[in-house]
Design a protein around this motif. Sequence first.
Motif, PDB file in Angstrom:
ATOM      1  N   ALA A   1       0.913  -1.314   0.115  1.00 33.51           N
ATOM      2  CA  ALA A   1       0.091  -0.213   0.051  1.00 33.51           C
ATOM      3  C   ALA A   1       0.790   1.130   0.104  1.00 33.51           C
ATOM      4  O   ALA A   1       0.584   2.209  -0.692  1.00 33.51           O
ATOM      5  CB  ALA A   1      -0.889  -0.070   1.248  1.00 33.51           C
ATOM      6  N   GLN A   2       2.084   1.197   0.726  1.00 32.20           N
ATOM      7  CA  GLN A   2       2.747   2.574   0.663  1.00 32.20           C
ATOM      8  C   GLN A   2       3.473   2.479  -0.506  1.00 32.20           C
ATOM      9  O   GLN A   2       3.633   3.629  -1.227  1.00 32.20           O
ATOM     10  CB  GLN A   2       3.880   2.089   2.069  1.00 32.20           C
ATOM     11  CG  GLN A   2       3.320   2.176   3.313  1.00 32.20           C
ATOM     12  CD  GLN A   2       4.291   1.777   4.341  1.00 32.20           C
ATOM     13  OE1 GLN A   2       5.104   0.896   3.980  1.00 32.20           O
ATOM     14  NE2 GLN A   2       3.968   2.337   5.517  1.00 32.20           N
ATOM     15  N   TYR A   3       3.871   1.473  -1.215  1.00 32.89           N
ATOM     16  CA  TYR A   3       4.551   1.632  -2.361  1.00 32.89           C
ATOM     17  C   TYR A   3       3.794   2.188  -3.633  1.00 32.89           C
ATOM     18  O   TYR A   3       4.234   2.847  -4.424  1.00 32.89           O
ATOM     19  CB  TYR A   3       5.450   0.389  -2.858  1.00 32.89           C
ATOM     20  CG  TYR A   3       6.060   0.480  -4.194  1.00 32.89           C
ATOM     21  CD1 TYR A   3       7.459   0.868  -3.923  1.00 32.89           C
ATOM     22  CD2 TYR A   3       5.812   0.103  -5.554  1.00 32.89           C
ATOM     23  CE1 TYR A   3       8.336   1.219  -5.002  1.00 32.89           C
ATOM     24  CE2 TYR A   3       6.563   0.341  -6.415  1.00 32.89           C
ATOM     25  CZ  TYR A   3       7.958   0.613  -6.195  1.00 32.89           C
ATOM     26  OH  TYR A   3       8.774   0.815  -7.515  1.00 32.89           O
ATOM     27  N   GLY A   4       2.479   1.806  -3.440  1.00 34.43           N
ATOM     28  CA  GLY A   4       1.406   1.980  -4.404  1.00 34.43           C
ATOM     29  C   GLY A   4       1.310   3.658  -4.306  1.00 34.43           C
ATOM     30  O   GLY A   4       0.657   4.271  -5.240  1.00 34.43           O
ATOM     31  N   GLN A   5       1.450   4.355  -3.138  1.00 35.39           N
ATOM     32  CA  GLN A   5       1.510   5.842  -2.999  1.00 35.39           C
ATOM     33  C   GLN A   5       2.858   6.673  -3.363  1.00 35.39           C
ATOM     34  O   GLN A   5       2.989   7.601  -3.106  1.00 35.39           O
ATOM     35  CB  GLN A   5       0.841   6.137  -1.710  1.00 35.39           C
ATOM     36  CG  GLN A   5      -0.514   5.469  -1.397  1.00 35.39           C
ATOM     37  CD  GLN A   5      -0.707   5.930  -0.060  1.00 35.39           C
ATOM     38  OE1 GLN A   5      -1.121   6.848   0.288  1.00 35.39           O
ATOM     39  NE2 GLN A   5      -0.524   4.690   0.890  1.00 35.39           N
ATOM     40  N   GLY A   6       3.810   5.562  -3.937  1.00 31.39           N
ATOM     41  CA  GLY A   6       5.096   6.288  -3.977  1.00 31.39           C
ATOM     42  C   GLY A   6       6.103   6.188  -2.820  1.00 31.39           C
ATOM     43  O   GLY A   6       6.994   7.282  -2.871  1.00 31.39           O
ATOM     44  N   LYS A   7       5.521   5.498  -1.768  1.00 31.82           N
ATOM     45  CA  LYS A   7       6.349   6.071  -0.541  1.00 31.82           C
ATOM     46  C   LYS A   7       7.506   4.777  -0.477  1.00 31.82           C
ATOM     47  O   LYS A   7       7.459   3.850   0.457  1.00 31.82           O
ATOM     48  CB  LYS A   7       5.471   5.728   0.729  1.00 31.82           C
ATOM     49  CG  LYS A   7       4.403   6.875   0.701  1.00 31.82           C
ATOM     50  CD  LYS A   7       3.416   6.832   1.895  1.00 31.82           C
ATOM     51  CE  LYS A   7       2.469   7.737   1.955  1.00 31.82           C
ATOM     52  NZ  LYS A   7       1.555   7.389   3.183  1.00 31.82           N
ATOM     53  N   ALA A   8       8.469   5.055  -1.282  1.00 34.29           N
ATOM     54  CA  ALA A   8       9.423   4.181  -1.293  1.00 34.29           C
ATOM     55  C   ALA A   8      10.200   3.843  -0.011  1.00 34.29           C
ATOM     56  O   ALA A   8      10.740   2.678   0.325  1.00 34.29           O
ATOM     57  CB  ALA A   8      10.685   4.605  -2.598  1.00 34.29           C
ATOM     58  N   ARG A   9      10.633   5.116   0.607  1.00 32.65           N
ATOM     59  CA  ARG A   9      11.370   4.923   1.736  1.00 32.65           C
ATOM     60  C   ARG A   9      10.602   4.187   2.829  1.00 32.65           C
ATOM     61  O   ARG A   9      11.064   3.267   3.720  1.00 32.65           O
ATOM     62  CB  ARG A   9      11.662   6.387   2.495  1.00 32.65           C
ATOM     63  CG  ARG A   9      12.403   6.358   3.474  1.00 32.65           C
ATOM     64  CD  ARG A   9      13.223   7.690   3.767  1.00 32.65           C
ATOM     65  NE  ARG A   9      13.910   8.201   2.667  1.00 32.65           N
ATOM     66  CZ  ARG A   9      15.062   7.937   2.354  1.00 32.65           C
ATOM     67  NH1 ARG A   9      15.748   6.909   2.975  1.00 32.65           N
ATOM     68  NH2 ARG A   9      15.642   8.329   1.228  1.00 32.65           N
TER      69      ARG A   9
END
Length: 250
Positions: free
Chosen positions: A132-140
Motif C-alpha cells: 500500500a505504501q509503495y502504491g502511493q510512491g512511498k519508497a522509503r
Amino acid sequence: MSPIIILSLLLQIACCVHVVRTGRPLYWVFILLVFSYLAVIVYFIAEVLPELRHNPSARRAARSVRARIDPEHEKRKADRKLGLSDTPETRRQLAEECLRSGDFARAEDLFANALKGLYRTDPDLMLGLAKAQYGQGKARETRETLDTLIAANPGFRSTDGHLLYARAVEDLGDPAAALHEYEAVVQGYPGEEARARYGLLLKRQGDLAKARTVFQEILTRSDALPRYYQRDQREWIALARSELASLSSS
C-alpha cells in the motif's frame, strides 16, 4: 432452416453429450430431444449449475467475469463484513480488496490499524502495508516496513515481498544495492517480472551485455513453458523482445 431451430438443436446436442460424458441418467436425453428450449433450461438449472458452483475453474471464471462487470463487488462485500465484525482478519480482507482496486491510501490505513496486539508483527499484514505504501510512491516507508518485517519474522519468505524490496531500493537511488536484490530475487521468482526489471536496471546502468543475456533468458524460458504461462507473462515477454530489438539496433 430457422436460426431459432438451429440454435435449439445445437443446445440439445450439447446437453445430450454432457449427459453421456458425465454419466447422468439417460432419461435426460429423451427429455432434451422432446422439449427443446424448456428442457435445456431445466437441465442447466438442475444438473449443470450445481456442478459449476463446486468446480474451482468455473468459480474462478465466474469471479473473473464478475470482476469485469462489477469491479467493486468484492470490495463492497468486504466492507460489509468489516461493518459487522471489526477484526484484524476482516480489516485484512478489505485492505487487500483496496489494494486490488488501487485505493492504496485506504489500504495503508486498514493494514496499519490491523497491526495491533497479537498481530502487530504479522508478516502478511506488514507485507500488505508495504504494498500500500509503495502504491502511493512511498519508497522509503516501503523499505522501512519490509526491514521491520524481516527483523520481526526472520524465517518469512515471499518472492513478491523481495521484488517489492528491490524496487523500493531502486527508487531510493541505490542502483548497486538494487542490482544485488534483483540478482537474488530472480533465482526463485515464479514469473518474468523480476528478470525484466533486473534487465532494465542493467541497461540503465550501462551493462548492456548482461542486460541482453537477461532479456534473452526471458524469451528462452517462456518458449519452453506452456502456453498458459506465456499468456500470463505476455507483458514481460513483449518487453524483453522489444528491449532485445532495441539493444541489437544500438
